[in-house]
Scaffold this active site. Structure first.
Site, short mmCIF file in Angstrom:
data_model
loop_
_atom_site.label_atom_id
_atom_site.label_comp_id
_atom_site.label_asym_id
_atom_site.label_seq_id
_atom_site.Cartn_x
_atom_site.Cartn_y
_atom_site.Cartn_z
N ASP A 1 -4.25 -7.02 -2.17
CA ASP A 1 -4.62 -7.88 -0.94
C ASP A 1 -4.98 -7.11 0.15
O ASP A 1 -5.79 -7.94 0.89
CB ASP A 1 -3.20 -8.52 -0.48
CG ASP A 1 -2.01 -7.60 0.21
OD1 ASP A 1 -2.38 -6.35 0.13
OD2 ASP A 1 -1.25 -7.98 0.84
N HIS B 1 0.85 -1.13 0.03
CA HIS B 1 -0.01 -0.06 0.09
C HIS B 1 0.88 1.32 0.06
O HIS B 1 0.52 2.36 0.12
CB HIS B 1 -0.95 -0.07 1.15
CG HIS B 1 -0.05 -0.26 2.40
ND1 HIS B 1 0.36 -1.38 2.69
CD2 HIS B 1 0.05 0.56 3.45
CE1 HIS B 1 1.33 -1.27 4.11
NE2 HIS B 1 0.87 -0.04 4.32
#
Length: 581
Positions: free
Chosen positions: A303, A125
């Site tokens: 994810d 991220h």
């Protein structure tokens, strides 16, 4: 057929190549130093047993961030030199982290080959681009991240490395599917470029009832929005949501994967998923038009996930609890029951209450998906999650953002199966509020202090540990800050003994547990590329149904206690967190 030669290249150890639970993450400028990536890759090959390298099939792909294309070519040449038999690459170098896990576990090559591991190129991220982050991690034959025994060995190898092996192969075209074959000292070496989505889509269709989700999405009353934040999820979104499930293409936001994630921060939370948050009616500046019924976002490597209803945010801790509570009824894969459930220690105890009510095995583990993987490999866990927007199940050995979105769409389809023709849908907010009335509500927030001076962060943590030696002093401080907070009854540093392999993980976060079930947790996170990130988790349990509808301001007294007890501003110099979720 091109024939290649292998060279041994002299090198020296480079400091700072210790992989964390999420692999090795650094700025691009660090990875592009001479031999930096080469050293780490060779150290990884040297850490694996010979049968996992020589003659093996390995996957090399990632989230498409800047430097990925160069890294794929380097790793491919080094794999050939180290005796690997074939490399599988997702088209354009794109494979989500969950798809890599699925490919390792499920894909069979045309010649019957199976992958025994993967180099995943992602910093998850974190932002991408020439001045931002890059990352690499190794996953094992079960599809999950390398265990500590392997990552420790990799790190030790980086400290003593003297040479790496590399083949003089030409760069391989990774934009077109097909097999490119080469000849080398040990025989044939193949690079197969394959469609990034096919194997993953096939797996999702075996788990969920796509027909029931399609019916939901075709209802004129149900509107939908999915934001890939220009991450790799975009390579799957059109295939799954539009082509398979019939959603409108206009319901997809930022679904073109970009090397720099469009200049944004690909972290699916209320701070960084600005466009989706505005569209869902949750922006402070208001919204244009009526928000969709359901919204979701993914991070860079797909994810993680964020789930939103119309003007309504679902906390990740609530999300995993709600999926677990509804899985058997709503998701065919779980129709015969759940083996057990698990959460990371900082995640709220919402899942614990569901597990107790449904008489399920329950596990509280340190942060890091490998701990869930151990439980799954032993057949002890079906559904798991962590507060950092990660949710998953035993279909793979990674968290899975699109899986979580399909799980929520399945629950919505199940709850609305008899009402699609009626006046009103059962909404995301309805499902969450019904859950609270059944199981109680865990008011929860997380404060992230990013890029804090590392020494200051360590001093703060040491202070909090020392404070735990005298709980009566702690309670004196607490009562001096607020009369609305109950008494601290326990303080510790979380330690975990793995029930499968007996390994012990220490120093996994500092906990203050209160008499009424409230918790404060302080943890240093290893997911940033520079400085330290302090994460503060604040949780309060409310069982009274008449009080579960209050807004999160109910946490204000506990937040005040957390900040003053920890002397957060004194240690860090920060008057406010970087991100609040």
């Amino acid at each position: 057929m091109v024939v290649f030669n292998v060279s041994k290249v002299e090198t020296k150890p480079i400091d700072g190549q210790k992989p964390g639970t999420s692999g090795l993450r650094k700025k691009v400028k660090v990875f592009t130093q001479p031999n930096y990536l080469h050293n780490f890759v060779q150290a990884t090959f040297n850490a694996l047993s010979a049968d996992k390298v020589r003659g093996a099939t390995l996957v090399v792909s990632g989230d498409g961030r800047y430097y990925s294309k160069d890294a794929i070519q380097i790793i491919t040449k080094m794999a050939a030199a180290n005796g690997v038999r074939r490399i599988w690459v997702g088209q354009n170098g794109l494979l989500s982290t969950p798809a890599v896990s699925a490919v390792i576990r499920e894909r069979v090559g045309v010649d019957g080959s199976k992958a025994s591991g993967a180099f995943i190129l992602t910093a998850s991220h974190n932002p991408g681009g020439p001045h931002e982050d890059f990352g690499i991690k190794y996953n094992m034959e079960n599809g999950g991240p390398a265990p500590e025994a392997i990552t420790d060995k990799i790190y030790e190898n980086t400290k003593t490395i003297k040479e790496y092996l590399i083949a003089d192969l030409p760069d391989v075209d990774i934009t077109t599917t097909g097999v490119t074959s080469f000849g080398g000292p040990e025989g044939k070496f193949d690079v197969e470029v394959f469609d990034s989505a096919t194997d993953y889509v096939k797996l999702m269709k075996s788990i969920f009832d796509f027909e029931s989700i399609r019916k939901l999405l075709s209802s004129p009353k149900f509107t939908f929005c999915y934001d890939a934040l220009h991450g790799v999820a975009g390579a799957y979104a059109k295939r799954i949501f539009v082509e398979e499930l019939g959603a409108q293409e206009s319901s997809l936001l930022n679904c073109t994967p970009k090397e720099d994630f469009g200049g944004g921060h690909p972290d699916p939370n209320l701070t960084y998923a600005k466009e989706l948050v505005a569209r869902m009616g949750l922006s402070k500046s208001g919204t244009q038009g009526e928000p969709p019924e359901f919204g979701a976002a993914a991070d860079g490597d797909a994810d993680r996930n964020m789930i939103l209803g119309k003007r309504f945010f679902v906390t990740p801790s609530d999300s995993v609890a709600i999926i677990a509570a509804n899985a058997v009824d709503a998701i065919p894969y779980f129709s015969s029951g759940l083996k057990g459930v698990a959460r990371s220690m900082p995640t709220s105890a919402a899942l614990d209450v569901v597990a107790k009510s449904l008489k399920l095995k329950f596990f509280e583990v340190p942060t890091g998906w490998k701990f869930f993987g151990n439980l799954m490999d032993a057949g002890l866990c079906s559904v798991c999650g962590e507060e950092s927007f990660g949710t998953g199940s035993d279909h793979i050995r990674e968290k899975d953002g699109i899986w979580a979105v399909l799980a929520w769409l399945s629950i919505l389809a199940y709850k609305n199966k008899d009402t699609l023709g009626g006046d009103k849908l059962v909404t995301v907010e309805d499902i969450v509020r019904q859950h609270w009335s059944t199981y109680g509500r865990h008011y929860y927030t997380r404060y992230d202090y990013e890029n804090v001076d590392a020494d200051a962060a360590k001093q703060l943590m040491a202070y909090l540990v020392k404070l735990q030696s005298n709980l009566s002093e702690v309670n004196e401080i607490v009562s001096g800050i607020s009369n609305d907070v109950s008494k601290v009854v326990h303080g510790d540093e979380f330690e975990y003994k793995d029930p499968v392999d007996g390994s012990i993980s220490k120093h996994q976060g500092i906990r203050y547990l209160f008499e009424d079930g409230s918790r404060l947790v302080f943890r240093l996170s290893g997911t940033g590329s520079e400085g330290a990130t302090i994460r503060l988790y604040i949780e309060q349990y409310e069982k009274d149904p008449s009080k579960t509808g209050r807004d999160s301001q109910a946490l204000a007294p506990l937040v005040d206690v957390a900040l003053k007890l920890s002397k957060m501003q004194e240690f860090t110099g920060r008057s406010a967190p970087t991100v609040i979720t």
